[in-house]
Design an enzyme around this catalytic site. Structure first.
Site, PDB file in Angstrom:
ATOM      1  N   TYR A 123      33.364 -84.716 -10.174  1.00  9.76           N
ATOM      2  CA  TYR A 123      34.163 -83.555 -10.514  1.00  9.76           C
ATOM      3  C   TYR A 123      33.344 -82.362 -11.008  1.00  9.76           C
ATOM      4  CZ  TYR A 123      38.744 -85.723  -9.986  1.00  9.76           C
ATOM      5  OH  TYR A 123      39.872 -86.300  -9.476  1.00  9.76           O
ATOM      6  N   ARG A 132      41.495 -78.991 -10.972  1.00 13.85           N
ATOM      7  CA  ARG A 132      40.923 -79.962 -11.919  1.00 13.85           C
ATOM      8  C   ARG A 132      39.400 -79.974 -11.809  1.00 13.85           C
ATOM      9  NH1 ARG A 132      42.237 -84.268 -15.131  1.00 13.85           N
ATOM     10  NH2 ARG A 132      41.175 -86.256 -14.794  1.00 13.85           N
ATOM     11  N   TRP A 146      39.250 -89.600 -18.540  1.00 15.37           N
ATOM     12  CA  TRP A 146      38.504 -90.592 -17.764  1.00 15.37           C
ATOM     13  C   TRP A 146      38.223 -91.808 -18.619  1.00 15.37           C
ATOM     14  CZ3 TRP A 146      34.802 -86.135 -16.178  1.00 15.37           C
ATOM     15  CH2 TRP A 146      35.364 -85.415 -15.126  1.00 15.37           C
ATOM     16  N   HIS A 159      44.607 -80.116  -6.624  1.00 22.29           N
ATOM     17  CA  HIS A 159      43.716 -80.960  -7.418  1.00 22.29           C
ATOM     18  C   HIS A 159      42.354 -80.301  -7.621  1.00 22.29           C
ATOM     19  CE1 HIS A 159      43.078 -84.839  -9.333  1.00 22.29           C
ATOM     20  NE2 HIS A 159      41.872 -84.896  -8.800  1.00 22.29           N
ATOM     21  N   ARG A 161      46.167 -83.216 -14.622  1.00 25.32           N
ATOM     22  CA  ARG A 161      46.676 -83.596 -13.317  1.00 25.32           C
ATOM     23  C   ARG A 161      48.085 -83.030 -13.135  1.00 25.32           C
ATOM     24  NH1 ARG A 161      44.293 -88.038 -15.822  1.00 25.32           N
ATOM     25  NH2 ARG A 161      42.517 -88.981 -14.727  1.00 25.32           N
ATOM     26  N   LYS A 190      68.240 -91.597  -2.009  1.00 22.18           N
ATOM     27  CA  LYS A 190      69.099 -92.312  -1.069  1.00 22.18           C
ATOM     28  C   LYS A 190      70.346 -91.459  -0.836  1.00 22.18           C
ATOM     29  CE  LYS A 190      71.852 -95.051  -4.336  1.00 22.18           C
ATOM     30  NZ  LYS A 190      72.284 -96.428  -4.716  1.00 22.18           N
TER      31      LYS A 190
END
Length: 586
Positions: free
Chosen positions: A385, A350, A373, A347, A213, A244
């Protein structure tokens, strides 16, 4: 009629009476207040029949769903704000709370915030989802809003601000899962060739070859790469920064564009599951690229001089800071364009890696470990997948042809001799398929019983009975011929304990409590044990000096006693390696 001497209702009972104001009143005890006194609700109506209906309804709610807690009158807006900031924020991860806040502040409060919480209806939610999609929001965005409000209202039910959750009744927006088309091997090779021309070449090779990932790659540090063993250890993930103002909000820009911006979020977080924290074998070619990348980073460090901040990241900015996920995403898009391949999400790399593993015929258990997984979700994730490419479909067709017509000689499959019946009715073998394990039985009821009890122990693992003919089982069954069992196997609980000791004799790790006991069948004795206790100590290969103590057995007390003995030897072995002949191992 003579009035009884004692006509008073028992404590806690509901009462209905005519008041001095001429109205009928009812009082119902529905529970206990926070201070311990009875929580009695009052209702007033013009007629006895009307107040009786109210009293009976309060009694019904009290006895079934519960009566809404008295106190602050919440609106949907005030409750969602209180929930997301005071209940959810301290207890969920940074990425999760980001998603909650978007759903609450951008969709739910503008669309539903004015409703009284107790008056919210499922139809209000369904109309909001329809409106969101009509004004351009994706179905997935509406579904995220539904999941968020359902979670928030579940908490309201738990705290008795609601009696039922209307989001549990409302129909969730339908999300059509888009079919992802993984890159072909030719497209992957073009991407890899183009990646050699850009900075951080190894970053894209890892994505396409190992399927890590984005956060896992960007959070990787050099300590996670073991060049000697050829292993990459996934331990943490990169978080999206949140900024910030550092200028006192005087620049007039958004916080992320402030010249003096300050990151208010930690850079990484540990993987949230044991499946996420995993070792992955790296191909030699990738290890070579990582060595080259390490050398190039050393040159960047020398050029940056005092501007370099050493944080140990494998993929860092030219000054040593971790890469921003947003910048990484745009670099991926540039790579796609330069390679001349179709556009896709980062993604999707993957998905491509998972499909390559399918083409290579990698066992499911190994795929799960590489992709990270969790066991209970692995089958669903593989379906999502791993994509059936033309190569997979052709290979499958060839195997079917070989089985039915005996044409798959190249695969080395045995075929029946001429005149031999492929399915003798009297030789059916009932095979219990338990995850990836297959166990043959002579009797169907034994196979059914094992599957049923296995499903109780492992509800998220697949389990079913398959009927094989004897010839097929002996010639094509996994692992070769295996004699079918003619009786119901025994099942036992096996207890485990594990600890690790460093050279100082200090214990640095003990096996997690959830691994303490597992269900095991007697056909699993190769992996477990049928002894009351058995233990061993061993110097861990590759670590050099760490000693591991392992204990397992069917008797908990015996395992606990053996664990103390094993730990004593492991500690002594860590302190005195020569005493156990370990000195040549490291």
């Amino acid at each position: 009629m003579t009035k009884p001497n004692n006509s008073r209702q028992p404590n806690g009972a509901s009462t209905i009476y005519l008041g001095k104001d001429g109205r009928w009143h009812g009082r119902v005890t529905v529970g206990v207040k926070d201070d311990g006194t009875p929580d009695r609700r009052h209702a007033s109506r013009k007629t006895r029949a009307e107040v009786t209906r109210v009293v009976r309804e309060l009694e019904r709610q009290r006895d079934t769903t519960g009566v809404r807690k008295a106190g602050q009158t919440w609106t949907v807006g005030t409750w969602l704000t209180h929930w997301v900031e005071n209940i959810a924020a301290p207890n969920v991860g940074e990425n999760t709370i980001d998603g909650y806040r978007v759903a609450v502040y951008h969709h739910l409060i503008p669309g539903l915030g004015g409703h009284r919480l107790a008056k919210l209806e499922p139809e209000h939610l369904e109309r909001l989802y329809q409106k969101m999609q009509a004004t351009g929001s994706a179905a997935g965005t509406a579904h995220q809003a539904h999941r968020t409000v359902k979670t928030a209202l579940n908490e309201a039910v738990r705290r008795r601000h609601l009696t039922i959750n209307p989001a549990s009744i409302a129909k969730a927006p339908k999300v059509e899962e888009e079919e992802v088309e993984p890159y072909t091997l030719e497209e992957v090779q073009r991407l890899l060739a183009e990646a050699t021309k850009v900075r951080n070449t190894a970053r894209w090779v890892i994505a396409l070859a190992l399927g890590l990932r984005q956060g896992e790659v960007l959070g990787m540090q050099w300590d996670d790469v073991d060049f000697e063993l050829g292993v990459i250890r996934v331990r943490r993930g990169r978080l999206r920064p949140r900024y910030k103002h550092g200028c006192g909000d005087r620049c007039g820009r958004k916080p992320g564009f402030c010249p003096q911006k300050i990151n208010t979020r930690r850079e990484t977080k540990n993987a949230k599951s044991r499946a996420g924290q995993r070792p992955i074998g790296a191909p030699d070619e990738l290890l070579h690229l990582l060595r080259q990348h390490r050398d190039e980073q050393a040159r960047e460090r020398a050029r940056a001089r005092d501007l370099w901040t050493e944080k140990g990241y494998v993929f860092a900015s030219p000054t040593g800071e971790p890469l921003n996920p947003n910048t990484d995403y745009h670099k991926w898009k540039e790579l796609l364009k330069a390679a001349g391949v179709r556009d896709a999400r980062l993604h999707d790399a993957r998905h491509t890696a998972a499909t390559v593993l399918l083409i290579l015929g990698v066992p499911d258990a190994v795929v799960d470990a590489i992709m990270g997984w969790e066991p209970g979700k692995s089958a669903r994730m593989r379906r999502r997948y791993q994509h059936l490419t033309s190569r997979v479909l052709k290979d499958t067709a060839a195997k079917v042809g070989g089985l039915l017509w005996g044409t798959d000689e190249a695969a080395g499959r045995a075929t029946p001799e001429a005149g031999q019946s492929p399915v003798p009715a009297e030789l059916v073998v009932h095979v219990a398929r338990l995850g990836e394990r297959r166990v043959p039985f002579l009797h169907r009821d034994h196979a059914d019983e094992v599957v049923a009890r296995w499903s109780e122990d492992w509800p998220d693992h697949s389990a079913e009975v398959e009927d094989w003919d004897r010839w097929r089982w002996e010639h094509q069954g996994p692992g070769g011929a295996s004699a079918p069992q003619d009786r119901m196997p025994e099942r036992a609980v096996v207890f485990h304990a594990r600890a690790l000791f460093v050279p100082s004799g200090e214990r640095v790790m003990t096996g997690p409590p959830e691994q303490w006991s597992v269900s095991a069948w007697e056909f699993e004795t190769d992996a477990y044990t049928d002894r009351a206790s058995a233990w061993r100590t061993a110097r861990r290969p590759g670590t050099g000096q760490e000693v591991e103590a392992q204990v397992r057995g069917t008797d908990q007390a015996a395992v606990e006693a053996a664990f103390a003995e094993a730990c004593a030897q492991a500690e002594d072995r860590a302190l005195h390696p020569g005493k156990y002949g370990d000195t040549d191992e490291w």
